[in-house]
Design a protein around this motif. Structure first.
Motif, PDB file in Angstrom:
ATOM      1  N   ILE A  51      -5.900  -7.628   1.606  1.00 12.57           N
ATOM      2  CA  ILE A  51      -4.881  -6.589   1.793  1.00 12.57           C
ATOM      3  C   ILE A  51      -3.522  -7.231   2.058  1.00 12.57           C
ATOM      4  CG2 ILE A  51      -4.101  -4.754   3.342  1.00 12.57           C
ATOM      5  CD1 ILE A  51      -6.272  -3.828   1.480  1.00 12.57           C
ATOM      6  N   ARG A  52      -2.539  -6.803   1.303  1.00  8.27           N
ATOM      7  CA  ARG A  52      -1.167  -7.261   1.516  1.00  8.27           C
ATOM      8  C   ARG A  52      -0.443  -6.295   2.437  1.00  8.27           C
ATOM      9  NH1 ARG A  52      -0.785  -7.718  -4.959  1.00  8.27           N
ATOM     10  NH2 ARG A  52      -1.903  -9.711  -5.231  1.00  8.27           N
ATOM     11  N   TYR A  53       0.554  -6.783   3.125  1.00 10.87           N
ATOM     12  CA  TYR A  53       1.294  -5.896   4.021  1.00 10.87           C
ATOM     13  C   TYR A  53       1.928  -4.744   3.247  1.00 10.87           C
ATOM     14  CZ  TYR A  53       0.686  -8.509   8.328  1.00 10.87           C
ATOM     15  OH  TYR A  53       0.124  -9.078   9.453  1.00 10.87           O
ATOM     16  N   GLN A  54       2.355  -4.996   2.004  1.00 13.68           N
ATOM     17  CA  GLN A  54       2.934  -3.923   1.204  1.00 13.68           C
ATOM     18  C   GLN A  54       1.888  -2.872   0.870  1.00 13.68           C
ATOM     19  OE1 GLN A  54       6.196  -3.463   0.629  1.00 13.68           O
ATOM     20  NE2 GLN A  54       5.582  -1.472  -0.180  1.00 13.68           N
ATOM     21  N   ASP A  55       0.613  -3.289   0.755  1.00 22.16           N
ATOM     22  CA  ASP A  55      -0.454  -2.314   0.511  1.00 22.16           C
ATOM     23  C   ASP A  55      -0.488  -1.265   1.615  1.00 22.16           C
ATOM     24  OD1 ASP A  55      -1.392  -3.582  -1.815  1.00 22.16           O
ATOM     25  OD2 ASP A  55      -2.757  -4.863  -0.680  1.00 22.16           O
ATOM     26  N   ALA A  56      -0.316  -1.709   2.844  1.00 22.51           N
ATOM     27  CA  ALA A  56      -0.342  -0.776   3.972  1.00 22.51           C
ATOM     28  C   ALA A  56       0.770   0.262   3.829  1.00 22.51           C
ATOM     29  CB  ALA A  56      -0.206  -1.530   5.285  1.00 22.51           C
ATOM     30  N   ARG A  57       1.935  -0.204   3.438  1.00 21.81           N
ATOM     31  CA  ARG A  57       3.069   0.717   3.251  1.00 21.81           C
ATOM     32  C   ARG A  57       2.781   1.700   2.115  1.00 21.81           C
ATOM     33  NH1 ARG A  57       5.524  -4.595   3.685  1.00 21.81           N
ATOM     34  NH2 ARG A  57       6.414  -4.843   5.786  1.00 21.81           N
ATOM     35  N   ASP A  58       2.246   1.171   1.020  1.00 18.60           N
ATOM     36  CA  ASP A  58       1.980   2.023  -0.146  1.00 18.60           C
ATOM     37  C   ASP A  58       0.855   3.019   0.128  1.00 18.60           C
ATOM     38  OD1 ASP A  58       3.927   0.574  -1.478  1.00 18.60           O
ATOM     39  OD2 ASP A  58       2.486  -0.735  -2.495  1.00 18.60           O
ATOM     40  N   LEU A  59      -0.153   2.596   0.871  1.00 14.44           N
ATOM     41  CA  LEU A  59      -1.297   3.473   1.142  1.00 14.44           C
ATOM     42  C   LEU A  59      -0.912   4.651   2.030  1.00 14.44           C
ATOM     43  CD1 LEU A  59      -4.038   0.764   1.601  1.00 14.44           C
ATOM     44  CD2 LEU A  59      -4.184   2.681  -0.005  1.00 14.44           C
ATOM     45  N   LYS A  60       0.070   4.466   2.890  1.00 11.95           N
ATOM     46  CA  LYS A  60       0.464   5.564   3.782  1.00 11.95           C
ATOM     47  C   LYS A  60       0.861   6.804   2.981  1.00 11.95           C
ATOM     48  CE  LYS A  60       1.352   7.832   7.465  1.00 11.95           C
ATOM     49  NZ  LYS A  60       2.424   7.546   8.434  1.00 11.95           N
ATOM     50  N   ALA A  61       1.447   6.583   1.810  1.00 11.77           N
ATOM     51  CA  ALA A  61       1.874   7.712   0.978  1.00 11.77           C
ATOM     52  C   ALA A  61       0.731   8.278   0.140  1.00 11.77           C
ATOM     53  CB  ALA A  61       3.015   7.273   0.058  1.00 11.77           C
ATOM     54  N   VAL A  62      -0.375   7.564   0.051  1.00 12.43           N
ATOM     55  CA  VAL A  62      -1.484   7.953  -0.819  1.00 12.43           C
ATOM     56  C   VAL A  62      -2.633   8.589  -0.052  1.00 12.43           C
ATOM     57  CG1 VAL A  62      -3.281   7.020  -2.353  1.00 12.43           C
ATOM     58  CG2 VAL A  62      -0.910   6.220  -2.554  1.00 12.43           C
ATOM     59  N   VAL A  63      -2.954   8.035   1.114  1.00 10.45           N
ATOM     60  CA  VAL A  63      -4.131   8.470   1.874  1.00 10.45           C
ATOM     61  C   VAL A  63      -3.886   9.857   2.462  1.00 10.45           C
ATOM     62  CG1 VAL A  63      -5.575   7.994   3.896  1.00 10.45           C
ATOM     63  CG2 VAL A  63      -4.875   6.118   2.376  1.00 10.45           C
ATOM     64  N   LYS A  64      -4.787  10.778   2.149  1.00 14.58           N
ATOM     65  CA  LYS A  64      -4.653  12.159   2.606  1.00 14.58           C
ATOM     66  C   LYS A  64      -5.583  12.483   3.771  1.00 14.58           C
ATOM     67  CE  LYS A  64      -1.838  12.805  -0.810  1.00 14.58           C
ATOM     68  NZ  LYS A  64      -0.370  12.733  -0.538  1.00 14.58           N
ATOM     69  N   THR A  65      -6.547  11.614   4.028  1.00 10.16           N
ATOM     70  CA  THR A  65      -7.475  11.846   5.143  1.00 10.16           C
ATOM     71  C   THR A  65      -6.939  11.114   6.374  1.00 10.16           C
ATOM     72  OG1 THR A  65      -8.831   9.992   4.344  1.00 10.16           O
ATOM     73  CG2 THR A  65      -9.474  12.222   3.671  1.00 10.16           C
ATOM     74  N   GLU A  66      -7.498   9.959   6.695  1.00  7.54           N
ATOM     75  CA  GLU A  66      -7.000   9.163   7.823  1.00  7.54           C
ATOM     76  C   GLU A  66      -6.903   7.704   7.410  1.00  7.54           C
ATOM     77  OE1 GLU A  66      -9.179   9.615  11.450  1.00  7.54           O
ATOM     78  OE2 GLU A  66      -8.297  11.578  11.840  1.00  7.54           O
ATOM     79  N   LEU A  67      -5.786   7.087   7.730  1.00  6.67           N
ATOM     80  CA  LEU A  67      -5.583   5.666   7.478  1.00  6.67           C
ATOM     81  C   LEU A  67      -5.777   4.903   8.785  1.00  6.67           C
ATOM     82  CD1 LEU A  67      -4.741   3.328   5.607  1.00  6.67           C
ATOM     83  CD2 LEU A  67      -2.353   3.829   6.200  1.00  6.67           C
ATOM     84  N   ASN A  68      -6.688   3.934   8.751  1.00  3.22           N
ATOM     85  CA  ASN A  68      -6.972   3.076   9.902  1.00  3.22           C
ATOM     86  C   ASN A  68      -6.568   1.653   9.541  1.00  3.22           C
ATOM     87  OD1 ASN A  68      -8.215   1.977  12.318  1.00  3.22           O
ATOM     88  ND2 ASN A  68      -9.986   1.447  11.055  1.00  3.22           N
ATOM     89  N   ILE A  69      -5.642   1.085  10.300  1.00  2.00           N
ATOM     90  CA  ILE A  69      -5.242  -0.310  10.094  1.00  2.00           C
ATOM     91  C   ILE A  69      -5.824  -1.123  11.247  1.00  2.00           C
ATOM     92  CG2 ILE A  69      -3.359  -1.956   9.867  1.00  2.00           C
ATOM     93  CD1 ILE A  69      -1.600   0.223   8.804  1.00  2.00           C
TER      94      ILE A  69
END
Length: 237
Positions: free
Chosen positions: A51-69
């Motif tokens: 996982i890249r740090y940019q992935d975390a940023r991009d996933l925030k806009a995609v994940v509709k359930t819950e994002l756990n980092i």
């Protein structure tokens, strides 16, 4: 029903092996949610080998359930979490060069450190969880930090269960009872699989969420990703 959060690190590992964007991590996350999973977990490490740090940023806009980092709360990780503001952050004490997580926190020795970080995350509206071994003292220490939840580190359970020792669950049952008594939510993860998940889920009271990645992604090579997600959900009913 206990929620299933799918760790997609291994999908990122496969993508990174060739460069480019195959498989598409964001599409995979969206599809996993569409298949019924109630959360997406990522564990960015300092070298960004999956996982890249940019992935975390991009996933925030995609994940509709819950994002756990999840990850070790070094300053770079803390800054990322405060920027992205996921639904949940799980603090894991892994070394920078760890292949995978291999221990929970000594919450007594690290109480002041964890308390300060947890307070900052909670001020920003982020649910917090601490990765712990099934040791009563460490569950009690977790409660003293102000965390919302613990995540039980389940490698030893998985190892004992695979060897035919169902009593390996007993320390987890005791830890779960203590956590609930102290007002902590209970998550679990690491080496949970289609083989051992039902027994774990049926034994652990008040289990809110499991985070599963390696086994689910590996099993999906044979079963298909949608089918694998559905089979895990069935075991959590």
């Amino acid at each position: 029903m206990t929620k299933l959060s799918v760790n997609i690190n291994k999908i990122a590992t496969l993508r990174n092996a060739r460069g480019g964007n195959v498989p598409d991590l964001l599409k995979a996350a969206a599809d996993i949610e569409r298949f019924g999973a109630q959360g997406i977990t990522i564990h960015p490490r300092p070298d960004e080998r999956h996982i890249r740090y940019q992935d975390a940023r991009d996933l925030k806009a995609v994940v509709k359930t819950e994002l756990n980092i999840e990850g070790n709360p070094a300053q770079k990780f803390i800054d990322l979490v405060l920027e992205v503001k996921p639904h949940q952050v799980t603090l894991v004490p892994d070394a920078d060069d760890a292949i995978t997580s291999n221990a929970g926190w000594d919450t007594k020795a690290n109480r002041s450190f964890l308390s300060e970080i947890i307070s900052e995350f909670k001020r920003n509206g982020i649910r917090t969880s601490i990765f712990v071994d099934p040791i009563i003292e460490y569950v009690e220490g977790a409660a003293e930090t102000g965390t919302d939840r613990i995540e039980l580190y389940t490698e030893s359970y998985a190892t004992e269960y695979a060897g035919g020792n169902e009593d390996g669950i007993l320390s987890y049952v005791a830890a779960a009872h203590k956590a609930h008594e102290l007002g902590l939510g209970i998550n679990a993860g690491h080496d949970l699989s289609l083989d051992n998940l039902s027994f774990f889920k049926n034994s652990i009271p008040n289990l809110l969420e499991v985070s599963i990645g390696h086994a689910l992604i590996a099993e999906s090579l044979y079963l298909g990703l949608e089918n694998a997600v559905q089979m895990y959900l069935q075991r959590l009913k």
